[in-house]
Structures are given as structure tokens and as C-alpha cells.
Design a protein around this motif. Structure first.
Motif, PDB file in Angstrom:
ATOM      1  N   VAL A  98       0.858  -1.184   0.000  1.00 28.22           N
ATOM      2  CA  VAL A  98       0.000   0.000   0.000  1.00 28.22           C
ATOM      3  C   VAL A  98       0.895   1.235   0.000  1.00 28.22           C
ATOM      4  N   LEU A  99       0.652   2.146  -0.959  1.00 23.12           N
ATOM      5  CA  LEU A  99       1.534   3.292  -1.159  1.00 23.12           C
ATOM      6  C   LEU A  99       0.736   4.590  -1.256  1.00 23.12           C
ATOM      7  N   SER A 100       1.375   5.686  -0.895  1.00 23.44           N
ATOM      8  CA  SER A 100       0.768   7.006  -1.058  1.00 23.44           C
ATOM      9  C   SER A 100       0.808   7.406  -2.530  1.00 23.44           C
ATOM     10  N   GLY A 101       0.093   8.474  -2.871  1.00 22.47           N
ATOM     11  CA  GLY A 101       0.134   8.969  -4.239  1.00 22.47           C
ATOM     12  C   GLY A 101       1.538   9.344  -4.663  1.00 22.47           C
ATOM     13  N   GLU A 102       2.285   9.976  -3.768  1.00 19.79           N
ATOM     14  CA  GLU A 102       3.661  10.372  -4.082  1.00 19.79           C
ATOM     15  C   GLU A 102       4.540   9.149  -4.310  1.00 19.79           C
ATOM     16  N   GLU A 103       4.371   8.128  -3.466  1.00 25.85           N
ATOM     17  CA  GLU A 103       5.170   6.906  -3.622  1.00 25.85           C
ATOM     18  C   GLU A 103       4.827   6.188  -4.927  1.00 25.85           C
ATOM     19  N   LEU A 104       3.539   6.196  -5.286  1.00 26.76           N
ATOM     20  CA  LEU A 104       3.146   5.562  -6.540  1.00 26.76           C
ATOM     21  C   LEU A 104       3.739   6.295  -7.738  1.00 26.76           C
ATOM     22  N   ARG A 105       3.785   7.633  -7.678  1.00 29.82           N
ATOM     23  CA  ARG A 105       4.352   8.393  -8.796  1.00 29.82           C
ATOM     24  C   ARG A 105       5.865   8.227  -8.885  1.00 29.82           C
ATOM     25  N   GLU A 106       6.508   7.928  -7.764  1.00 29.79           N
ATOM     26  CA  GLU A 106       7.933   7.585  -7.827  1.00 29.79           C
ATOM     27  C   GLU A 106       8.120   6.259  -8.555  1.00 29.79           C
ATOM     28  N   LEU A 107       7.176   5.340  -8.329  1.00 27.07           N
ATOM     29  CA  LEU A 107       7.229   4.034  -8.979  1.00 27.07           C
ATOM     30  C   LEU A 107       6.821   4.133 -10.447  1.00 27.07           C
ATOM     31  N   GLU A 108       5.798   4.936 -10.716  1.00 30.63           N
ATOM     32  CA  GLU A 108       5.255   5.098 -12.064  1.00 30.63           C
ATOM     33  C   GLU A 108       5.054   6.589 -12.311  1.00 30.63           C
ATOM     34  N   PRO A 109       6.084   7.298 -12.799  1.00 30.48           N
ATOM     35  CA  PRO A 109       6.043   8.764 -12.900  1.00 30.48           C
ATOM     36  C   PRO A 109       4.910   9.315 -13.759  1.00 30.48           C
ATOM     37  N   LEU A 110       4.353   8.531 -14.662  1.00 31.41           N
ATOM     38  CA  LEU A 110       3.328   9.042 -15.563  1.00 31.41           C
ATOM     39  C   LEU A 110       1.909   8.900 -15.018  1.00 31.41           C
ATOM     40  N   LEU A 111       1.774   8.529 -13.744  1.00 30.39           N
ATOM     41  CA  LEU A 111       0.437   8.511 -13.153  1.00 30.39           C
ATOM     42  C   LEU A 111      -0.106   9.933 -13.059  1.00 30.39           C
ATOM     43  N   PRO A 112      -1.421  10.120 -13.267  1.00 27.13           N
ATOM     44  CA  PRO A 112      -2.007  11.460 -13.148  1.00 27.13           C
ATOM     45  C   PRO A 112      -1.844  12.027 -11.737  1.00 27.13           C
ATOM     46  N   GLU A 113      -1.816  13.347 -11.634  1.00 24.30           N
ATOM     47  CA  GLU A 113      -1.650  14.010 -10.344  1.00 24.30           C
ATOM     48  C   GLU A 113      -2.819  13.740  -9.401  1.00 24.30           C
ATOM     49  N   GLY A 114      -3.979  13.398  -9.941  1.00 24.93           N
ATOM     50  CA  GLY A 114      -5.156  13.184  -9.110  1.00 24.93           C
ATOM     51  C   GLY A 114      -5.159  11.894  -8.318  1.00 24.93           C
ATOM     52  N   VAL A 115      -4.144  11.053  -8.484  1.00 25.50           N
ATOM     53  CA  VAL A 115      -4.076   9.792  -7.740  1.00 25.50           C
ATOM     54  C   VAL A 115      -3.723  10.079  -6.283  1.00 25.50           C
ATOM     55  N   LEU A 116      -4.602   9.669  -5.359  1.00 28.70           N
ATOM     56  CA  LEU A 116      -4.379   9.919  -3.933  1.00 28.70           C
ATOM     57  C   LEU A 116      -3.491   8.860  -3.289  1.00 28.70           C
ATOM     58  N   GLY A 117      -3.538   7.664  -3.813  1.00 25.74           N
ATOM     59  CA  GLY A 117      -2.784   6.548  -3.254  1.00 25.74           C
ATOM     60  C   GLY A 117      -3.267   5.268  -3.884  1.00 25.74           C
ATOM     61  N   GLY A 118      -2.770   4.150  -3.371  1.00 29.28           N
ATOM     62  CA  GLY A 118      -3.191   2.875  -3.932  1.00 29.28           C
ATOM     63  C   GLY A 118      -2.282   1.758  -3.484  1.00 29.28           C
ATOM     64  N   CYS A 119      -2.134   0.753  -4.326  1.00 28.22           N
ATOM     65  CA  CYS A 119      -1.287  -0.381  -3.973  1.00 28.22           C
ATOM     66  C   CYS A 119      -0.583  -0.911  -5.208  1.00 28.22           C
ATOM     67  N   HIS A 120       0.478  -1.649  -4.959  1.00 28.40           N
ATOM     68  CA  HIS A 120       1.296  -2.210  -6.034  1.00 28.40           C
ATOM     69  C   HIS A 120       1.483  -3.698  -5.792  1.00 28.40           C
ATOM     70  N   THR A 121       1.201  -4.497  -6.826  1.00 25.48           N
ATOM     71  CA  THR A 121       1.445  -5.935  -6.802  1.00 25.48           C
ATOM     72  C   THR A 121       2.552  -6.232  -7.802  1.00 25.48           C
ATOM     73  N   PRO A 122       3.686  -6.782  -7.366  1.00 23.25           N
ATOM     74  CA  PRO A 122       4.819  -6.968  -8.283  1.00 23.25           C
ATOM     75  C   PRO A 122       4.547  -7.907  -9.448  1.00 23.25           C
ATOM     76  N   ARG A 123       3.671  -8.900  -9.252  1.00 22.33           N
ATOM     77  CA  ARG A 123       3.399  -9.850 -10.333  1.00 22.33           C
ATOM     78  C   ARG A 123       2.190  -9.405 -11.149  1.00 22.33           C
ATOM     79  N   GLY A 124       2.094  -9.954 -12.373  1.00 28.31           N
ATOM     80  CA  GLY A 124       1.023  -9.583 -13.283  1.00 28.31           C
ATOM     81  C   GLY A 124       1.570  -8.748 -14.421  1.00 28.31           C
ATOM     82  N   GLY A 125       0.705  -8.372 -15.350  1.00 31.70           N
ATOM     83  CA  GLY A 125       1.150  -7.580 -16.485  1.00 31.70           C
ATOM     84  C   GLY A 125       0.159  -7.634 -17.623  1.00 31.70           C
ATOM     85  N   PHE A 126       0.683  -7.744 -18.857  1.00 32.81           N
ATOM     86  CA  PHE A 126      -0.138  -7.758 -20.061  1.00 32.81           C
ATOM     87  C   PHE A 126       0.273  -8.904 -20.970  1.00 32.81           C
ATOM     88  N   VAL A 127      -0.671  -9.327 -21.801  1.00 33.34           N
ATOM     89  CA  VAL A 127      -0.373 -10.226 -22.916  1.00 33.34           C
ATOM     90  C   VAL A 127      -1.011  -9.647 -24.175  1.00 33.34           C
TER      91      VAL A 127
END
Length: 371
Positions: free
Chosen positions: A124-153
Motif C-alpha cells: 500500500v503506497l501514497s500517491g507520491e510513492e506511486l508516482r515515484e514508482l510510475e512517474p506518468l500517473l495522473p496528479e489526481g491519484v491519492l494513493g493505492g497499492c502495487h502488486t509486483p506480479r502480473g502484467g499484459f499479454v
């Protein structure tokens, strides 16, 4: 992709539908030495399996069967290119789930705690921590969580990979062919009639997606499915998109393995109307450019839609009918069908082969809808 020139007169199993559920099931059956025919009313991967963004996530659902299948499917996706001997373009980016309001953030944190309770790694991360992880997140993100596994096909590569490998193992692929009837004799399935002729068989797998109800009705069964339209936009190759899966922002956008942007998707109860609508495309464009202004000049190169099969309780329907032995149903993936596909194909093949599936499929049984 190679296809059959002639309809076989007999097969051990007929799979109806060549989306990811049908394709994965056919592969596992062919791998087990079963003589299987895949019949598809249109082209392969032309419906729900082709109208999604290819998300792979450990658990977009609360703990239970659907979450268990998602976790197992993630395991399978991570090794799928090697298993099939062709590239499915799995991108192990990890998954970010965001909250844009205090209420949605509370829901995300609650979701994270439930996932931790079943052993999934979630931060569980703050909005600032998430933007450090993913700099292109919109400024309106308050916070959230990160799961290392998963992705796209790539959905098309996944379905094509399963079908091509199944054919190499002996399966017959029959596109542009509509099933017109199923004969039951002595209480069991004995044949399938199509617009190209009849196939005698011992078993049928109904993986017809949004049309699964029509197929089940051919043997007198009720399979409650509502088609839900999803629409997708694809842009020219671009830079400057989030690297990871981002959930909780609508519309979503991701970069493909070829750097195209995929924007989607929406859920519309539009019956069996598949057309792409200008209003939705405009909403997609407006929403994305509000969050990512640098995309205003990006060109859209194509758009398409597909119908997703939704059950009344949003649970899959998996398993053999008690009323009609030999008739197996695999549908109801709704908005996570591509995500579930590898695991569903494996357990449905187990059902057909008379083996005990890895998971208890009781919550997904068809007879839960019996009057």
C-alpha cells in the motif's frame, strides 16, 4: 494460421467457440491425445477475447474460486510462450491499483488487505510513492497499492498460440462455421450439426461466450448469459505511457509490446449490437487526453468491439451438465475472461477427461441457476 479444409465426420470432443476458453481447452485436450475439433462461427479471437486490453492480474476478484483461477492463470502466463513454442508477448510489468477519491482509496486498501490474507504480495503506497514508482500517473491519484506480479499479454497472440499448437498436436480447426444443432440420444450428446455438416462426438464443450445460452438451448439447458459490449481504441506507436498495469482509472491505457497505445474499455448492455460507437470513442479520447495531455496529437489507427459474456452473479459457469452427460459449459468470463483463460482451459480439459480439477468448481456449476 492453418485451418481445416474439410469437416471431420467424427471427433472425441467438439469445442464450440475459439476464444481463449475454447482455444486453451482444445490445446490441453490435444496435448492429452484427444481427437478434438474446434468450431467457430466467425474468425478466431473475433469476439470478447479480441476486445480487451490483455490484462493479467493475480486477483481482481475477492478471495474464492475466481481469485484462485486468476492466480493460477498468472503462473501459466509466465511460462506460456515456452509451453506453446511461440511468443504470446507477456509483459511482467506488475499491477498498480489506484484511488482517485477518498472513497475509492478506502476500497483499494480494503482490497489489498484481503489479498494479503491469502498470501499475495501487495504494497500500500501514497500517491507520491506511486508516482515515484510510475512517474506518468495522473496528479489526481491519492494513493493505492502495487502488486509486483502480473502484467499484459497480446490477446490475439495467446489465442493463436493455443490454436496453432493444438493443431500441431492433432486438433482440427474449423472457422466460419455455425453450429445449428446438437443431438442427444439416450441422455447423452452424440453429434453436432453445423453449416458444413455433422460431426459425431462423445462430448461437447460450450465455449461460445456471449452465445453460450443459444448453444445450451440446443440440448434443453438454460445458461443465463448477458452480452456486454466492450470497445477498444488502438493508437499509433507512442512513447510516454505508464509502464505498469494501472487499474482504477477510466478509461485505461497501456502500451503494447509494439509500443501502440490500447485504450479501453467500457461496459455497455447493448444486446448483440457490436458496432463501434463514435460517442464512446470521443469519451475515450477526452478522458485520456485530460489525464495525459501530451497524447492530444496521437493518431488513432483502429477501433473494434466485442461482446463479453456476463452471468447474473458474475461467476463463471464451468463443468459438465448433470442433465446431459457429455455437455460441458465454459463461459461467463465477462471482463476478466482473457485473464482467466489458461486456468479455465486446464480445468475444463480435466472435466472432459474425467480427472479431478485442481480447484473445486462447485461455485461455478451450471445448475445453480436451475428454477
Amino acid at each position: 494460421m492453418l485451418v481445416a479444409d474439410a469437416l471431420p465426420r467424427r471427433a472425441d470432443v467438439v469445442v464450440i467457440g475459439a476464444g481463449v476458453f475454447g482455444a486453451a481447452t482444445a490445446f490441453h485436450l490435444a496435448e492429452a491425445g484427444v481427437d478434438v475439433v474446434v468450431v467457430e462461427r466467425g474468425d478466431f479471437c473475433s469476439e470478447a477475447s479480441g476486445a480487451n486490453v490483455g490484462l493479467v492480474s493475480l486477483s481482481p476478484r475477492p478471495p474464492g474460486l475466481m481469485a484462485d483461477l486468476c492466480r493460477h492463470a498468472t503462473d501459466l502466463y509466465e511460462a506460456l510462450s515456452d509451453r506453446l513454442g511461440r511468443e504470446v508477448h507477456f509483459q511482467p510489468t506488475g499491477v498498480i491499483r489506484v484511488g482517485m477519491t477518498e472513497e475509492s482509496l478506502a476500497d483499494v486498501i480494503d482490497w489489498a488487505e484481503r489479498q494479503r490474507s491469502v498470501g499475495i504480495e501487495v504494497d500500500v503506497l501514497s500517491g507520491e510513492e506511486l508516482r515515484e514508482l510510475e512517474p506518468l500517473l495522473p496528479e489526481g491519484v491519492l494513493g493505492g497499492c502495487h502488486t509486483p506480479r502480473g502484467g499484459f499479454v497480446s490477446p490475439f497472440a495467446v489465442v493463436a498460440g493455443y490454436l496453432e499448437r493444438a493443431r500441431e498436436l492433432g486438433a482440427t480447426l474449423v472457422p466460419m462455421t455455425t453450429v445449428t444443432g446438437i443431438t442427444v440420444r439416450g441422455g447423452r450428446v452424440v453429434s453436432v450439426d453445423t453449416t458444413r455438416g455433422r460431426i459425431e462426438t462423445d462430448a461437447v464443450v460450450n465455449a461460445a461466450g456471449a452465445w453460450a445460452g443459444e448453444v445450451s438451448a440446443m440440448v434443453g439447458l438454460h445458461t443465463p448469459i448477458t452480452p456486454i459490449r466492450g470497445q477498444v481504441l488502438v493508437t499509433e506507436p507512442i512513447a510516454g505511457l505508464p509502464h505498469r498495469v494501472v487499474m482504477g482509472i477510466s478509461p485505461s491505457i497501456r502500451s503494447t509490446w509494439a509500443a501502440n497505445g490500447i485504450i479501453g474499455s467500457i461496459q455497455e448492455d447493448a444486446g448483440f449490437e457490436k458496432r463501434v460507437t463514435l460517442a464512446v470513442m470521443r469519451d475515450f479520447a477526452r478522458g485520456i487526453t485530460e489525464m495525459y495531455p501530451h497524447l492530444r496529437e496521437v493518431q488513432v489507427i483502429r477501433a473494434w468491439s466485442g461482446l463479453r459474456p456476463k452471468t447474473p452473479d458474475q461467476m463463471l459457469i464451468l463443468g459438465e451438465s448433470e442433465q446431459v452427460p457429455g455437455f460441458v459449459v465454459a463461459t461467463g468470463g465477462f471482463d476478466i475472461g482473457m485473464m482467466l483463460g489458461p486456468a479455465v482451459g486446464e480445468v475444463v480439459a480435466d472435466v472432459v477427461l474425467g480427472r479431478t480439477p485442481r480447484f473445486d468448481l462447485t461455485p461455478a456449476r451450471l445448475d445453480r441457476f436451475a428454477a
